[in-house]
Design an enzyme around this catalytic site. Structure first.
Site, PDB file in Angstrom:
ATOM      1  N   SER A  73       0.846  -1.184   0.000  1.00 62.08           N
ATOM      2  CA  SER A  73       0.000   0.000   0.000  1.00 62.08           C
ATOM      3  C   SER A  73       0.883   1.236   0.000  1.00 62.08           C
ATOM      4  O   SER A  73       2.022   1.207   0.471  1.00 62.08           O
ATOM      5  CB  SER A  73      -0.894  -0.013   1.248  1.00 62.08           C
ATOM      6  OG  SER A  73      -1.678   1.152   1.307  1.00 62.08           O
ATOM      7  N   CYS A  74       0.340   2.343  -0.516  1.00 61.18           N
ATOM      8  CA  CYS A  74       1.028   3.627  -0.475  1.00 61.18           C
ATOM      9  C   CYS A  74      -0.035   4.697  -0.255  1.00 61.18           C
ATOM     10  O   CYS A  74      -0.969   4.485   0.515  1.00 61.18           O
ATOM     11  CB  CYS A  74       1.849   3.860  -1.742  1.00 61.18           C
ATOM     12  SG  CYS A  74       0.870   3.862  -3.263  1.00 61.18           S
ATOM     13  N   LYS A  75       0.056   5.821  -0.929  1.00 60.20           N
ATOM     14  CA  LYS A  75      -0.970   6.851  -0.768  1.00 60.20           C
ATOM     15  C   LYS A  75      -2.120   6.647  -1.747  1.00 60.20           C
ATOM     16  O   LYS A  75      -3.281   6.683  -1.359  1.00 60.20           O
ATOM     17  CB  LYS A  75      -0.369   8.249  -0.949  1.00 60.20           C
ATOM     18  CG  LYS A  75      -1.388   9.356  -0.734  1.00 60.20           C
ATOM     19  CD  LYS A  75      -0.783  10.735  -0.800  1.00 60.20           C
ATOM     20  CE  LYS A  75      -1.863  11.781  -0.538  1.00 60.20           C
ATOM     21  NZ  LYS A  75      -1.328  13.136  -0.635  1.00 60.20           N
ATOM     22  N   SER A 101      -5.161   2.005  -1.897  1.00 62.08           N
ATOM     23  CA  SER A 101      -4.188   2.393  -0.881  1.00 62.08           C
ATOM     24  C   SER A 101      -4.790   3.307   0.190  1.00 62.08           C
ATOM     25  O   SER A 101      -5.962   3.190   0.521  1.00 62.08           O
ATOM     26  CB  SER A 101      -2.947   2.992  -1.537  1.00 62.08           C
ATOM     27  OG  SER A 101      -2.165   1.953  -2.106  1.00 62.08           O
ATOM     28  N   TRP A 102      -3.960   4.181   0.777  1.00 64.50           N
ATOM     29  CA  TRP A 102      -4.402   4.993   1.908  1.00 64.50           C
ATOM     30  C   TRP A 102      -5.628   5.832   1.557  1.00 64.50           C
ATOM     31  O   TRP A 102      -6.543   6.010   2.363  1.00 64.50           O
ATOM     32  CB  TRP A 102      -3.281   5.902   2.416  1.00 64.50           C
ATOM     33  CG  TRP A 102      -3.764   6.757   3.538  1.00 64.50           C
ATOM     34  CD1 TRP A 102      -4.159   8.054   3.476  1.00 64.50           C
ATOM     35  CD2 TRP A 102      -3.983   6.341   4.888  1.00 64.50           C
ATOM     36  NE1 TRP A 102      -4.593   8.476   4.705  1.00 64.50           N
ATOM     37  CE2 TRP A 102      -4.496   7.443   5.593  1.00 64.50           C
ATOM     38  CE3 TRP A 102      -3.792   5.142   5.576  1.00 64.50           C
ATOM     39  CZ2 TRP A 102      -4.813   7.394   6.946  1.00 64.50           C
ATOM     40  CZ3 TRP A 102      -4.104   5.090   6.927  1.00 64.50           C
ATOM     41  CH2 TRP A 102      -4.613   6.198   7.595  1.00 64.50           C
TER      42      TRP A 102
END
Length: 111
Positions: A73-75, A101-102
């Site tokens: 996951s990332c932004k 993701s986020w």
């Protein structure tokens, strides 16, 4: 691809790994995903190549076996996709990215 439901269920699957590849400064601004391990994308290849004892010492969890499910996951999903591709090139064939993701996590948690 991993889904919101997959990520939400990670704490119930200790054999699976959730890696957040955002930088520490981003985590400080937003918070973290439950049960995630933070390894910023620039450090990921080195981390996944660490000896088992060094990985556990650095990240507080045993190094994932080569056949473990890894979710990244990332932004917003771009770095997560790159991280999953990198992990697959290192032999982790069950590497997936969480496309939302986020951004998706935060939106769904606010509902």
């Amino acid at each position: 691809m991993a889904t919101y439901d997959d990520v939400k269920d990670i704490p119930n699957h200790p054999d699976q790994y959730l890696f957040d590849v955002r930088n520490q400064s981003e985590l400080n601004e937003t918070g973290t995903l439950p049960a995630s391990i933070n390894i910023p994308l620039p450090n990921l290849e080195k981390a996944l190549n660490l000896p088992e004892a060094d990985f556990e010492k650095s990240y507080g969890r045993p190094k994932p076996p080569i056949d473990a499910v890894l979710i990244f996951s990332c932004k917003a999903g771009g770095r997560a996709a790159r991280a999953a591709n990198l992990a697959r090139t290192l032999g982790f064939h069950n590497a997936k990215s969480y496309a939302g993701s986020w951004t998706e996590w935060q939106a769904k948690q606010s509902q």
